[in-house]
Design a protein around this motif. Structure first.
Motif, PDB file in Angstrom:
ATOM      1  N   LEU A   1      45.714  58.004   7.364  1.00 58.86           N
ATOM      2  CA  LEU A   1      47.122  57.781   7.041  1.00 58.86           C
ATOM      3  C   LEU A   1      47.547  58.612   5.833  1.00 58.86           C
ATOM      4  O   LEU A   1      48.689  59.080   5.757  1.00 58.86           O
ATOM      5  N   GLU A   2      46.616  58.805   4.891  1.00 62.58           N
ATOM      6  CA  GLU A   2      46.900  59.697   3.763  1.00 62.58           C
ATOM      7  C   GLU A   2      47.196  61.111   4.266  1.00 62.58           C
ATOM      8  O   GLU A   2      48.131  61.773   3.787  1.00 62.58           O
ATOM      9  N   GLY A   3      46.411  61.570   5.233  1.00 56.86           N
ATOM     10  CA  GLY A   3      46.659  62.886   5.814  1.00 56.86           C
ATOM     11  C   GLY A   3      48.009  62.945   6.522  1.00 56.86           C
ATOM     12  O   GLY A   3      48.704  63.968   6.479  1.00 56.86           O
ATOM     13  N   LEU A   4      48.384  61.846   7.159  1.00 59.32           N
ATOM     14  CA  LEU A   4      49.662  61.819   7.878  1.00 59.32           C
ATOM     15  C   LEU A   4      50.842  61.957   6.921  1.00 59.32           C
ATOM     16  O   LEU A   4      51.774  62.722   7.188  1.00 59.32           O
ATOM     17  N   VAL A   5      50.823  61.248   5.795  1.00 59.09           N
ATOM     18  CA  VAL A   5      51.965  61.334   4.881  1.00 59.09           C
ATOM     19  C   VAL A   5      52.022  62.693   4.190  1.00 59.09           C
ATOM     20  O   VAL A   5      53.107  63.131   3.774  1.00 59.09           O
ATOM     21  N   ARG A   6      50.877  63.344   4.069  1.00 57.51           N
ATOM     22  CA  ARG A   6      50.911  64.691   3.507  1.00 57.51           C
ATOM     23  C   ARG A   6      51.604  65.657   4.463  1.00 57.51           C
ATOM     24  O   ARG A   6      52.358  66.536   4.025  1.00 57.51           O
TER      25      ARG A   6
ATOM     26  N   PHE B   1      58.125  60.378   6.265  1.00 56.90           N
ATOM     27  CA  PHE B   1      57.844  59.254   7.165  1.00 56.90           C
ATOM     28  C   PHE B   1      57.700  57.985   6.304  1.00 56.90           C
ATOM     29  O   PHE B   1      56.609  57.598   5.908  1.00 56.90           O
ATOM     30  N   ALA B   2      58.811  57.320   6.034  1.00 58.97           N
ATOM     31  CA  ALA B   2      58.840  56.188   5.100  1.00 58.97           C
ATOM     32  C   ALA B   2      57.954  55.037   5.551  1.00 58.97           C
ATOM     33  O   ALA B   2      57.273  54.402   4.738  1.00 58.97           O
ATOM     34  N   ARG B   3      57.937  54.739   6.841  1.00 60.56           N
ATOM     35  CA  ARG B   3      57.118  53.628   7.344  1.00 60.56           C
ATOM     36  C   ARG B   3      55.638  53.869   7.083  1.00 60.56           C
ATOM     37  O   ARG B   3      54.885  52.937   6.782  1.00 60.56           O
ATOM     38  N   ALA B   4      55.211  55.120   7.193  1.00 58.82           N
ATOM     39  CA  ALA B   4      53.806  55.447   6.936  1.00 58.82           C
ATOM     40  C   ALA B   4      53.462  55.237   5.464  1.00 58.82           C
ATOM     41  O   ALA B   4      52.376  54.738   5.138  1.00 58.82           O
ATOM     42  N   TRP B   5      54.377  55.570   4.564  1.00 64.37           N
ATOM     43  CA  TRP B   5      54.144  55.349   3.137  1.00 64.37           C
ATOM     44  C   TRP B   5      54.025  53.853   2.841  1.00 64.37           C
ATOM     45  O   TRP B   5      53.150  53.426   2.088  1.00 64.37           O
ATOM     46  N   GLY B   6      54.910  53.045   3.420  1.00 65.83           N
ATOM     47  CA  GLY B   6      54.842  51.601   3.192  1.00 65.83           C
ATOM     48  C   GLY B   6      53.555  51.000   3.709  1.00 65.83           C
ATOM     49  O   GLY B   6      52.938  50.151   3.051  1.00 65.83           O
ATOM     50  N   SER B   7      53.128  51.441   4.888  1.00 64.77           N
ATOM     51  CA  SER B   7      51.887  50.932   5.456  1.00 64.77           C
ATOM     52  C   SER B   7      50.683  51.397   4.646  1.00 64.77           C
ATOM     53  O   SER B   7      49.706  50.648   4.481  1.00 64.77           O
ATOM     54  N   LEU B   8      50.728  52.613   4.127  1.00 62.08           N
ATOM     55  CA  LEU B   8      49.620  53.121   3.321  1.00 62.08           C
ATOM     56  C   LEU B   8      49.441  52.276   2.065  1.00 62.08           C
ATOM     57  O   LEU B   8      48.310  52.013   1.635  1.00 62.08           O
TER      58      LEU B   8
END
Length: 516
Positions: free
Chosen positions: A215-220, A225-232
């Motif tokens: 997920l860290e790779g995804l937000v980079r 992608f705000a939802r990914a940051w919240g989930s991370l």
């Protein structure tokens, strides 16, 4: 001389005359009947009651989501989470998770039934009187999970007559990249799905750590992608181990960044609440949890966090319904299950929630002298290795007080090797009625700035801890009086009004909040 009397009529003629007169009378009666009937008052027509006015649905009405499938053993977990997100962010008034169906109010239900092949869904809006208000079939694409959700995002606003919605809800999904969305779902389900082990007592799980890295790779690669940051942010808090302090800091900065991208991120507010809870910042934690649950009543991290916060503050009754919801969403959550177990020492579990064996129940049994029961519960609630390492010594010490030093040594060793968490270590000390051990461990956690599990102090069976001279010192240093002033004193104050903190008066602000 002739007789002047007229001859008698034949008998046949007389009979004919009588019959003729009778017939005329009958005809006259029949002819007059309509007139006579019109002169008599008519019977009133039966009154047909008007059809009841049926309740109409609109966005402000409470709505319950129900998923069904014609397939055998379908996995609907990701669909449930995503549909709840879509409906919540679409400004539907979604209800909290149900824990007692018999006590539920009658409200509208959105029932979605998936075909056996997963290529079609039937949408049905069920009114409170169980009548199908409307129904529609929706074809589902099979190329990706994002495509499936796009179909729902396009259809649901029209189906629910969401007049406030402009266009469809596709943008609420957070991304238009199929692979990014799939990565987000696959990783996030590790801690947000029903198989999650929770956040307040995280375990050191390598698989979850790898999901966080993905997920860290995804937000980079997808920084918006705000939802990914919240989930991370909540993902960091689901990881245990020696790096808990640095992970907590990472969660805080990640959650704050998520809120800069989306100020209505329930997941980000839940993460901030967990961060505050770990630092014993009670009021700030409660505010963050409540903000998250206002945005989405089914935010699992917020339900677990608020349950444990209230249990640590001695508000068992207030925590009980939240704990039941947290356990219903994530039955395998260690933290939610334990905090909920504390509430069961004073309140009964809802019928729909099956209370699982826990160390809290074992403690209850030990303090009540039910050693056989405690042994069975402890065996069922911890692994064989843990039972051999510290469970068996604990039970032997409860039966023979001379074994207490060996038992405490075994418990301390298990804690130092991170086989058990501080809450369990403290629980074991309470089970053996060793208040100095309990308060020493709490003092150490306070000095280290770590989360303080005060929940054991408020059980009906642990008054010996509340009567101890160090009780006031620990509770005061933890900052609970400020929380009590705003939220109300612990439940035990009703039976123990002389207890420290029980005479605290709620602030004017909290009184006005309660009135509202």
């Amino acid at each position: 001389m002739q007789d002047s009397t007229p001859p008698a009529q034949p008998r046949a003629n007389r009979l004919f005359t009588v019959r003729r007169v009778a017939g005329l009378l009958l005809l006259a009666t029949l002819a007059a009947y309509p007139f006579l009937r019109s002169c008599s008052p008519e019977e009133p027509e039966p009154v047909i009651p008007p059809a009841p006015i049926r309740e109409e649905f609109h966005a402000s009405k409470p709505l319950r989501l129900e998923l069904r499938s014609e397939a055998d053993n379908p996995d609907l977990s990701w669909l449930r989470l995503e549909l709840n997100h879509l409906l919540t962010r679409g400004k539907m008034h979604m209800t909290a998770i149900s824990t007692d169906p018999a006590a539920e109010p009658k409200i509208f239900t959105l029932r979605i039934t998936f075909s056996g092949d997963g290529e079609q869904a039937t949408l049905a809006l069920i009114a409170p009187d169980d009548v199908v208000d409307r129904q529609n079939a929706l074809a589902l694409p099979n190329e990706s999970r994002l495509a499936v959700m796009r179909a729902f995002a396009s259809e649901l606003p029209r189906f629910l007559n969401a007049a406030h919605a402009t266009g469809d809800w596709t943008s609420l999904l957070g991304t238009d990249d199929d692979k990014a969305y799939d990565t987000f779902l696959t990783t996030s389900l590790e801690w947000s799905g029903p198989e999650s082990s929770g956040f307040t007592q995280p375990s050191n799980a390598p698989r979850r750590a790898r999901s966080v890295e993905r997920l860290e790779g995804l937000v980079r690669s997808h920084p918006k992608f705000a939802r990914a940051w919240g989930s991370l942010a909540t993902g960091y808090l689901s990881l245990g181990g020696e790096d808990e302090t640095s992970l907590t800091q990472l969660a805080e900065t990640t959650a704050e960044h998520a809120l800069t991208l989306d100020e209505a991120s329930a997941e980000a507010y839940a993460a901030l609440g967990l961060v505050h809870l770990r630092r014993n910042e009670w009021v700030a934690a409660r505010e963050s949890f409540q903000r998250a649950l206002t945005l989405d009543a089914q935010t699992a991290a917020a339900l677990e966090g608020l349950t444990c916060l209230l249990v640590d503050a001695g508000r068992y009754k207030q925590a009980a319904p939240l704990g039941a919801q947290a356990v219903a969403l994530q039955p395998q959550s260690t933290g939610a299950t334990e905090c909920f177990a504390y509430t069961l020492t004073t309140t009964a579990a809802p019928p729909a929630i099956q209370a699982v064996p826990s160390t809290v129940q074992a403690l209850e049994a030990l303090l009540a002298g039910r050693h056989d029961s405690a042994r069975n519960i402890l065996k069922a609630s911890i692994g064989t290795q843990d039972f051999s390492r510290w469970g068996e010594p604990l039970l032997r010490a409860a039966e023979n007080r001379r074994r207490i030093p060996q038992a405490l040594q075994a418990v301390t060793l298990a804690a130092s090797e991170q086989q058990i968490d501080p809450a369990t270590e403290i629980l074991c000390g309470a089970a053996l009625k060793q208040p100095e051990f309990v308060f020493n461990r709490m003092s150490r956690l306070q000095r280290q700035g770590e989360s303080l599990p005060l929940r054991v102090l408020w059980m009906p069976q642990t008054r010996f801890l509340r009567d101890h001279s160090r009780f006031e010192e620990i509770v005061s240093a933890a900052g609970l009086p400020a929380f009590w002033q705003e939220q109300g004193v612990p439940d035990v104050c009703s039976a123990e009004p002389a207890l420290y903190g029980c005479k605290i008066q709620p602030s004017t602000a909290s009184k006005s909040t309660a009135r509202r």
